[in-house]
Design a protein around this motif. Structure first.
Motif, PDB file in Angstrom:
ATOM      1  N   PRO A 162       0.813  -1.229   0.000  1.00 25.74           N
ATOM      2  CA  PRO A 162       0.000   0.000   0.000  1.00 25.74           C
ATOM      3  C   PRO A 162       0.843   1.274   0.000  1.00 25.74           C
ATOM      4  O   PRO A 162       0.497   2.254  -0.669  1.00 25.74           O
ATOM      5  CB  PRO A 162      -0.818  -0.122   1.290  1.00 25.74           C
ATOM      6  N   LEU A 163       1.969   1.274   0.723  1.00 25.67           N
ATOM      7  CA  LEU A 163       2.798   2.476   0.759  1.00 25.67           C
ATOM      8  C   LEU A 163       3.486   2.728  -0.574  1.00 25.67           C
ATOM      9  O   LEU A 163       3.517   3.859  -1.066  1.00 25.67           O
ATOM     10  CB  LEU A 163       3.830   2.384   1.888  1.00 25.67           C
ATOM     11  N   PHE A 164       4.039   1.688  -1.176  1.00 30.29           N
ATOM     12  CA  PHE A 164       4.722   1.884  -2.454  1.00 30.29           C
ATOM     13  C   PHE A 164       3.731   2.253  -3.555  1.00 30.29           C
ATOM     14  O   PHE A 164       4.043   3.070  -4.428  1.00 30.29           O
ATOM     15  CB  PHE A 164       5.528   0.642  -2.831  1.00 30.29           C
ATOM     16  N   SER A 165       2.539   1.669  -3.521  1.00 28.06           N
ATOM     17  CA  SER A 165       1.530   2.025  -4.520  1.00 28.06           C
ATOM     18  C   SER A 165       1.131   3.482  -4.391  1.00 28.06           C
ATOM     19  O   SER A 165       0.931   4.182  -5.388  1.00 28.06           O
ATOM     20  CB  SER A 165       0.297   1.128  -4.366  1.00 28.06           C
ATOM     21  N   GLY A 166       1.025   3.964  -3.146  1.00 25.35           N
ATOM     22  CA  GLY A 166       0.647   5.351  -2.932  1.00 25.35           C
ATOM     23  C   GLY A 166       1.758   6.329  -3.230  1.00 25.35           C
ATOM     24  O   GLY A 166       1.544   7.373  -3.848  1.00 25.35           O
ATOM     25  N   VAL A 167       2.981   6.001  -2.812  1.00 26.30           N
ATOM     26  CA  VAL A 167       4.105   6.928  -2.953  1.00 26.30           C
ATOM     27  C   VAL A 167       4.708   6.877  -4.354  1.00 26.30           C
ATOM     28  O   VAL A 167       5.012   7.911  -4.958  1.00 26.30           O
ATOM     29  CB  VAL A 167       5.186   6.614  -1.892  1.00 26.30           C
ATOM     30  N   HIS A 168       4.898   5.663  -4.886  1.00 24.19           N
ATOM     31  CA  HIS A 168       5.574   5.505  -6.176  1.00 24.19           C
ATOM     32  C   HIS A 168       4.618   5.253  -7.335  1.00 24.19           C
ATOM     33  O   HIS A 168       5.051   5.195  -8.484  1.00 24.19           O
ATOM     34  CB  HIS A 168       6.591   4.361  -6.100  1.00 24.19           C
ATOM     35  N   GLY A 169       3.331   5.075  -7.036  1.00 22.74           N
ATOM     36  CA  GLY A 169       2.370   4.854  -8.109  1.00 22.74           C
ATOM     37  C   GLY A 169       2.467   3.492  -8.751  1.00 22.74           C
ATOM     38  O   GLY A 169       1.871   3.251  -9.799  1.00 22.74           O
ATOM     39  N   SER A 170       3.234   2.581  -8.155  1.00 21.69           N
ATOM     40  CA  SER A 170       3.426   1.246  -8.713  1.00 21.69           C
ATOM     41  C   SER A 170       3.480   0.234  -7.578  1.00 21.69           C
ATOM     42  O   SER A 170       3.875   0.556  -6.456  1.00 21.69           O
ATOM     43  CB  SER A 170       4.730   1.164  -9.513  1.00 21.69           C
ATOM     44  N   SER A 171       3.126  -0.985  -7.896  1.00 17.43           N
ATOM     45  CA  SER A 171       3.143  -2.043  -6.897  1.00 17.43           C
ATOM     46  C   SER A 171       4.572  -2.391  -6.499  1.00 17.43           C
ATOM     47  O   SER A 171       5.495  -2.352  -7.321  1.00 17.43           O
ATOM     48  CB  SER A 171       2.445  -3.286  -7.452  1.00 17.43           C
ATOM     49  N   ALA A 172       4.743  -2.762  -5.241  1.00 15.49           N
ATOM     50  CA  ALA A 172       6.048  -3.226  -4.760  1.00 15.49           C
ATOM     51  C   ALA A 172       6.489  -4.490  -5.486  1.00 15.49           C
ATOM     52  O   ALA A 172       7.675  -4.829  -5.492  1.00 15.49           O
ATOM     53  CB  ALA A 172       5.988  -3.480  -3.257  1.00 15.49           C
ATOM     54  N   HIS A 173       5.544  -5.189  -6.119  1.00 14.10           N
ATOM     55  CA  HIS A 173       5.873  -6.414  -6.852  1.00 14.10           C
ATOM     56  C   HIS A 173       6.587  -6.107  -8.168  1.00 14.10           C
ATOM     57  O   HIS A 173       7.269  -6.982  -8.716  1.00 14.10           O
ATOM     58  CB  HIS A 173       4.604  -7.225  -7.128  1.00 14.10           C
ATOM     59  N   THR A 174       6.437  -4.901  -8.697  1.00  8.15           N
ATOM     60  CA  THR A 174       7.059  -4.560  -9.980  1.00  8.15           C
ATOM     61  C   THR A 174       8.295  -3.681  -9.833  1.00  8.15           C
ATOM     62  O   THR A 174       9.101  -3.596 -10.756  1.00  8.15           O
ATOM     63  CB  THR A 174       6.054  -3.835 -10.897  1.00  8.15           C
ATOM     64  N   LEU A 175       8.459  -3.034  -8.687  1.00 17.56           N
ATOM     65  CA  LEU A 175       9.567  -2.097  -8.514  1.00 17.56           C
ATOM     66  C   LEU A 175      10.845  -2.813  -8.096  1.00 17.56           C
ATOM     67  O   LEU A 175      10.837  -3.672  -7.203  1.00 17.56           O
ATOM     68  CB  LEU A 175       9.206  -1.043  -7.465  1.00 17.56           C
ATOM     69  N   SER A 176      11.940  -2.441  -8.713  1.00 15.43           N
ATOM     70  CA  SER A 176      13.248  -3.004  -8.383  1.00 15.43           C
ATOM     71  C   SER A 176      13.730  -2.453  -7.047  1.00 15.43           C
ATOM     72  O   SER A 176      13.766  -1.239  -6.840  1.00 15.43           O
ATOM     73  CB  SER A 176      14.254  -2.649  -9.482  1.00 15.43           C
ATOM     74  N   ALA A 177      14.115  -3.340  -6.139  1.00 16.35           N
ATOM     75  CA  ALA A 177      14.639  -2.895  -4.846  1.00 16.35           C
ATOM     76  C   ALA A 177      15.940  -2.124  -5.031  1.00 16.35           C
ATOM     77  O   ALA A 177      16.180  -1.106  -4.368  1.00 16.35           O
ATOM     78  CB  ALA A 177      14.861  -4.095  -3.927  1.00 16.35           C
ATOM     79  N   GLU A 178      16.776  -2.585  -5.948  1.00 12.30           N
ATOM     80  CA  GLU A 178      18.071  -1.950  -6.179  1.00 12.30           C
ATOM     81  C   GLU A 178      17.918  -0.511  -6.651  1.00 12.30           C
ATOM     82  O   GLU A 178      18.685   0.373  -6.255  1.00 12.30           O
ATOM     83  CB  GLU A 178      18.855  -2.763  -7.211  1.00 12.30           C
ATOM     84  N   SER A 179      16.898  -0.248  -7.469  1.00  6.88           N
ATOM     85  CA  SER A 179      16.699   1.095  -8.004  1.00  6.88           C
ATOM     86  C   SER A 179      15.870   1.977  -7.083  1.00  6.88           C
ATOM     87  O   SER A 179      16.059   3.191  -7.053  1.00  6.88           O
ATOM     88  CB  SER A 179      16.015   1.017  -9.377  1.00  6.88           C
ATOM     89  N   THR A 180      14.942   1.376  -6.331  1.00 11.01           N
ATOM     90  CA  THR A 180      13.990   2.158  -5.549  1.00 11.01           C
ATOM     91  C   THR A 180      14.477   2.446  -4.137  1.00 11.01           C
ATOM     92  O   THR A 180      14.275   3.542  -3.612  1.00 11.01           O
ATOM     93  CB  THR A 180      12.630   1.428  -5.477  1.00 11.01           C
ATOM     94  N   ILE A 181      15.110   1.469  -3.497  1.00 11.32           N
ATOM     95  CA  ILE A 181      15.550   1.642  -2.103  1.00 11.32           C
ATOM     96  C   ILE A 181      17.022   1.240  -1.950  1.00 11.32           C
ATOM     97  O   ILE A 181      17.363   0.378  -1.129  1.00 11.32           O
ATOM     98  CB  ILE A 181      14.658   0.829  -1.133  1.00 11.32           C
TER      99      ILE A 181
END
Length: 451
Positions: A162-181
């Protein structure tokens, strides 16, 4: 035709900082901007005779680079912390809970008493076991995979996604950990624990307290100061200058725009990834066109609706400073900020019983169909559980392609873009290079300033 040392395409923060770097090297600079103003995603909107942020309304306090920029602009005394940081996650129509202390839903301690009301006893026990395991291979994992491996799926579903969807506009399932955090990954490798990593990140903040801060009077005041500095350094801004084509002729760049031609020795493209692709493929080079053919842009659309509401029921700030909503909630919006609950300067500017509510739309980059103001008027009473709202004014702000999806395929495209730009001797900068957020953009700026 106008001749200059460097043309910068894009007058967002990345472009303005690129112009600042160029002046430090003694270059003359022209900045081309398709809109009528500078600032990009940092922009004001007037509602109820108050100018407030219609884009970025805060910055992360997790690093020093943005604070350094504020210091150089003489804005340190204007930094304000939120007057409350008790935003909620709305998981369903009946389930709402606070966001635990930590980083983007990753708790700094599994002993936080608030977790007991969110995560099951079995889920907490599993998290303790998993986070004590040796750290394995992290390259290429998504944020969700990382959290599931270290804390379990309950933490992904109830907190992190829920936080990543709200803040980054994308699901945590699709976002790269290396690039995002990336900072969290570095801390994980150092500490051997994801929770300890979150605690280390929070403890290392240059400013103690909340994870975010803002500027008294709005983040858009930053743009005015940066613009004033650049103009004093003889940077020329050409607004309403949409770039039609870019060609390289005899080691010179020629940019054809709606305001005429601009010729320069050096070129910086400081735009979103879609525009950068368009500009590069407009170059008179078959090799470039072939390399970037049929690109996938990996950026998502966001729209904000800001409501000026009169309601005595909102006086108690029922969702604290705002909320992030899961897909199972009963509203379409993905996030909301109770602006005057969060920022004291806004609260002081409003009449009694009046409130400013921001509702954000575009989960996974898909904007809902229909009139967004009507949709926001439906979401407001459902989300805040009120029935006495009188809406006095409403504005909509669209931000197409504004959030970069830092997925693994996006990383490959980023590398392709950078390789192409290097061949052409073109400087690229923007959120798809530095990461979303002012902290990443300013960190990238100061790294480029270092010889």
């Amino acid at each position: 035709m106008i001749q200059t040392d460097r043309v910068v395409i894009g007058a967002g923060i990345s472009g303005m900082l690129a112009a600042l770097r160029a002046t430090s090297r003694g270059e003359t600079v022209v900045v081309l901007e398709k809109e009528a103003h500078a600032g990009g995603l940092i922009a004001p909107v007037t509602i109820g005779e108050i100018d407030i942020d219609a884009g970025a309304e805060a910055f992360s306090t997790a690093g020093e680079s943005f604070l350094q920029l504020l210091d150089e602009l003489g804005l340190n005394d204007h930094i304000v912390s939120p007057q409350r940081t008790d935003a909620r996650i709305v998981a369903s129509p009946t389930l709402r809970y606070p966001i635990p202390h930590g980083v983007l839903g990753i708790p700094s301690s599994l002993e936080d008493p608030e977790l007991a009301s969110i995560i099951s006893p079995q889920g907490l026990e599993e998290a303790r076991r998993l986070d004590a395991q040796p750290v394995g291979e992290l390259q290429g994992v998504s944020v969700a995979e990382l959290v599931k491996t270290r804390l379990g799926s309950e933490f992904v579903d109830k907190l992190v996604d829920p936080l990543f969807s709200g803040v980054h506009g994308s699901s945590a399932h699709t976002l790269s950990a290396e690039s995002t955090i990336p900072a969290l990954l570095r801390a994980l490798r150092e500490t051997g624990s994801l929770c300890l990593a979150a605690r280390q990140i929070r403890a290392s903040q240059p400013r103690p307290g909340a994870a975010v801060a803002s500027l008294d009077g709005g983040m858009f005041t930053l743009v005015a100061e940066l613009y004033r500095l650049l103009v004093s350094k003889k940077v020329w801004f050409s607004f309403n200058s949409k770039v039609a084509s870019v060609q390289q002729e005899n080691d010179q760049w020629r940019c054809e725009t709606s305001n005429g031609a601009f010729v320069s020795t050096h070129l910086t493209i400081a735009t979103g990834i879609s525009t950068a692709l368009h500009v590069l493929t407009s170059c008179d080079s078959q090799e470039v066109v072939a390399e970037l053919a049929t690109p996938e842009t990996h950026s998502v659309d966001v729209a904000l609706v800001i409501l000026l509401v009169e309601s005595t029921q909102l006086d108690s700030f029922p969702l604290g400073s705002g909320a992030l909503m899961s897909e199972n909630s009963d509203v379409t919006a993905k996030a909301s900020t109770h602006v005057n609950a969060k920022w004291e300067w806004v609260d002081n500017a409003l009449p009694e019983h009046h409130h400013l509510i921001r509702l954000s739309y575009g989960r996974d980059g898909i904007l809902p169909e229909g009139d967004l103001i009507s949709l926001a008027q439906e979401d407001l009473p459902q989300l805040y559980q009120i029935d006495d709202a009188t809406i006095h004014s409403a504005v909509v702000q669209h931000w197409p392609g504004s959030l970069y999806q830092a997925s693994t395929p996006a990383k490959a495209q980023q590398e392709q873009l950078l390789n192409t730009a290097q061949k052409l001797d073109v400087e690229l900068c923007g959120s798809y290079i530095s990461g979303n957020g002012l902290l990443g953009i300013t960190r990238d700026h100061y790294q480029r300033m270092t010889p």
